[in-house]
Design an enzyme around this catalytic site. Structure first.
Site, short mmCIF file in Angstrom:
data_model
loop_
_atom_site.label_atom_id
_atom_site.label_comp_id
_atom_site.label_asym_id
_atom_site.label_seq_id
_atom_site.Cartn_x
_atom_site.Cartn_y
_atom_site.Cartn_z
N SER A 62 0.80 -1.23 0.00
CA SER A 62 0.00 0.00 0.00
C SER A 62 0.84 1.28 0.00
CB SER A 62 -0.98 -0.01 1.17
OG SER A 62 -1.96 -0.98 0.93
N LYS A 78 -10.19 -5.01 10.35
CA LYS A 78 -11.23 -4.52 9.44
C LYS A 78 -12.62 -4.51 10.08
CE LYS A 78 -9.18 -5.68 4.97
NZ LYS A 78 -9.44 -6.29 3.66
N ASN A 89 -12.08 -1.05 5.09
CA ASN A 89 -10.63 -1.03 4.85
C ASN A 89 -10.11 0.38 4.58
OD1 ASN A 89 -11.57 -0.63 2.23
ND2 ASN A 89 -9.80 -1.65 1.34
N ASP A 143 -12.60 -2.84 -1.06
CA ASP A 143 -12.27 -4.15 -1.63
C ASP A 143 -13.27 -4.52 -2.73
OD1 ASP A 143 -10.04 -4.58 -0.02
OD2 ASP A 143 -11.23 -5.48 1.59
N GLY A 194 -13.27 -13.54 4.57
CA GLY A 194 -13.43 -12.09 4.38
C GLY A 194 -13.39 -11.68 2.92
N ALA A 195 -12.48 -12.25 2.16
CA ALA A 195 -12.33 -11.86 0.74
C ALA A 195 -13.56 -12.31 -0.06
CB ALA A 195 -11.06 -12.50 0.18
N ASN A 221 -17.40 -23.78 -0.67
CA ASN A 221 -16.40 -23.67 0.39
C ASN A 221 -16.17 -25.02 1.04
OD1 ASN A 221 -14.65 -21.85 1.87
ND2 ASN A 221 -15.94 -22.24 3.64
N ARG A 222 -14.93 -25.21 1.54
CA ARG A 222 -14.59 -26.45 2.24
C ARG A 222 -15.56 -26.66 3.40
NH1 ARG A 222 -8.68 -26.44 4.68
NH2 ARG A 222 -9.61 -24.64 5.72
P1 ATR Z 1 -9.67 -14.15 3.84
O1 ATR Z 1 -9.99 -13.01 4.76
O2 ATR Z 1 -8.43 -13.93 3.00
O3 ATR Z 1 -10.83 -14.57 3.03
P2 ATR Z 1 -10.15 -16.27 5.73
O4 ATR Z 1 -11.27 -15.47 6.27
O5 ATR Z 1 -9.21 -16.93 6.68
O6 ATR Z 1 -9.23 -15.36 4.80
O7 ATR Z 1 -10.76 -17.36 4.71
C1 ATR Z 1 -9.97 -18.29 4.07
C2 ATR Z 1 -10.83 -19.08 3.06
O8 ATR Z 1 -9.97 -20.00 2.37
C3 ATR Z 1 -11.93 -19.90 3.70
O9 ATR Z 1 -13.02 -19.95 2.82
C4 ATR Z 1 -11.25 -21.28 3.83
O10 ATR Z 1 -12.16 -22.38 3.86
P3 ATR Z 1 -12.83 -22.83 5.28
O11 ATR Z 1 -13.92 -21.85 5.56
O12 ATR Z 1 -13.37 -24.20 5.02
O13 ATR Z 1 -11.73 -22.81 6.30
C5 ATR Z 1 -10.47 -21.33 2.55
N1 ATR Z 1 -9.35 -22.26 2.62
C6 ATR Z 1 -8.17 -22.07 3.24
N2 ATR Z 1 -7.38 -23.16 3.09
C7 ATR Z 1 -8.07 -24.06 2.35
C8 ATR Z 1 -7.79 -25.36 1.82
N3 ATR Z 1 -6.61 -25.95 2.04
N4 ATR Z 1 -8.74 -25.96 1.09
C9 ATR Z 1 -9.94 -25.37 0.86
N5 ATR Z 1 -10.26 -24.13 1.31
C10 ATR Z 1 -9.34 -23.48 2.04
#
Ligand code: ATR
Length: 308
Positions: A30, A79, A100, A115, A142-143, A163-164
């Site tokens: 930044s 944030k 942000n 963002d 968050g993203a 999502n996982r």
């Molecule tokens: P950010 O603010 O960058 O979005 P975050 O809030 O920690 O960071 O979110 C990370 C995201 O990446 C989540 O959706 C996470 O999935 P989970 O909600 O199931 O934890 C996903 N993520 C991180 N590592 C992963 C992996 N190895 N396989 C699948 N999803 C993953």
């Protein structure tokens, strides 16, 4: 030493001070974005990073205001926590539930979220408009949240959140759909649907926009992607990866190998900064300026220009 000292000659008694608060802030790009923008647009300001611990955020905001700091960016982990220390929060930022960018006003700082604006402008730079389109978002953190709300703001046709952890995908879908209901617009109140990572056969066939909003594939884990299955990628005509290091992620390669177009997250990073700068300075930053900023940013991010 002498050279270094002369490069600060532009800082004077009139110079406006801006900065970033977060923890950590050591790797932030930044300062490069904003100090370069200041040079390119001829504005009298400097931008510096500040590492701030969570328990100090309130003191930090009051202190910054007392020091006449004109604006702040806010990054992880502040944030959400910073919001209680602001005089008001922009409506879209309030919907997302995170800010942000803080703009100084009479009586305190107002919070914005750039963002979603950065993502919108990065997609538009590739000719991608979300209105009416089918979108799949990978991730529910968050993203992904900024991306999902952008889809609501732009009135996308349908949004699938994969999502996982399906609980997190469901909860994000509920938040976005609830927001749409409160707005009372013509957008489908069931816009967002949660899906497990292996449920790609429930996606529409062909022409889907995919937004990769997890950290999977980030350097040094460059061979990883959240989904590697062909039936997912045959449905995707365009992929945006919020990761920008490497400049060509495994996700992007899979999209292009299946005939789609793909971009990395560096333009989103640049445009969230540009949007903050525009809010602070009350000016529009031209394409001519961003065309000069982008190569500098890719260089600093360790991305070769032919890959960016
Ligand atoms: P950010 O603010 O960058 O979005 P975050 O809030 O920690 O960071 O979110 C990370 C995201 O990446 C989540 O959706 C996470 O999935 P989970 O909600 O199931 O934890 C996903 N993520 C991180 N590592 C992963 C992996 N190895 N396989 C699948 N999803 C993953």
């Amino acid at each position: 030493m002498e050279d270094k000292m002369t490069s600060y000659d532009h800082i004077k008694g009139t110079t406006a001070v801006y900065g970033l608060i977060g923890d950590p802030v050591e790797h932030t790009l930044s300062p490069l974005i904003h100090n370069t923008l200041a040079g390119l647009t001829g504005q009298d300001l400097v931008y510096v990073p500040w590492r701030v611990r969570s328990e100090d955020v309130g003191d930090c905001i009051r202190g910054a205001y007392a020091l006449n700091v004109q604006g702040l960016n806010v990054t992880v982990p502040h944030k959400i926590g910073v919001m209680e220390h602001l005089t008001s929060v922009d409506e879209k930022a309030a919907a997302i539930g995170a800010v942000n960018t803080l703009v100084r006003t009479e009586g305190g700082y107002v919070g914005y979220n750039t963002d979603h604006m950065g993502l919108k402008r990065a997609l538009e730079a590739d000719g991608i408009m979300l209105t009416g389109r089918d979108v799949v978002i990978l991730g529910a953190g968050g993203a992904a949240r900024a991306a999902a709300f952008l889809c609501a703001f732009e009135q996308a046709g349908s949004v699938y959140i994969m999502n996982r952890s399906t609980d997190k995908a469901r909860s994000l879908c509920e938040d976005v759909n609830e927001y749409i209901k409160r707005q009372g617009t013509s957008v489908d109140v069931e816009l967002c649907k949660p899906l497990a990572l292996d449920a790609f056969d429930e996606l529409p066939a062909g022409d889907v926009i995919a937004i990769q909003a997890t950290s999977v594939g980030l350097y040094p884990h460059v061979d990883e992607a959240v989904i590697t299955d062909d039936p997912f990628y045959t449905r995707i005509s365009y992929g945006y990866d919020m990761v920008y290091k490497p400049a060509k992620t495994r996700f992007m390669k899979l999209v292009t190998e299946h005939g789609g177009r793909a971009s990395c997250g560096l333009k989103m990073l640049m445009y969230q900064g540009v949007a903050a700068y525009e809010l602070w300075r009350g000016i529009d930053v031209s394409d001519n300026v961003t065309d000069r900023l982008y190569p500098k940013l890719s260089g600093a991010a360790g991305i070769r220009e032919d890959q960016a």
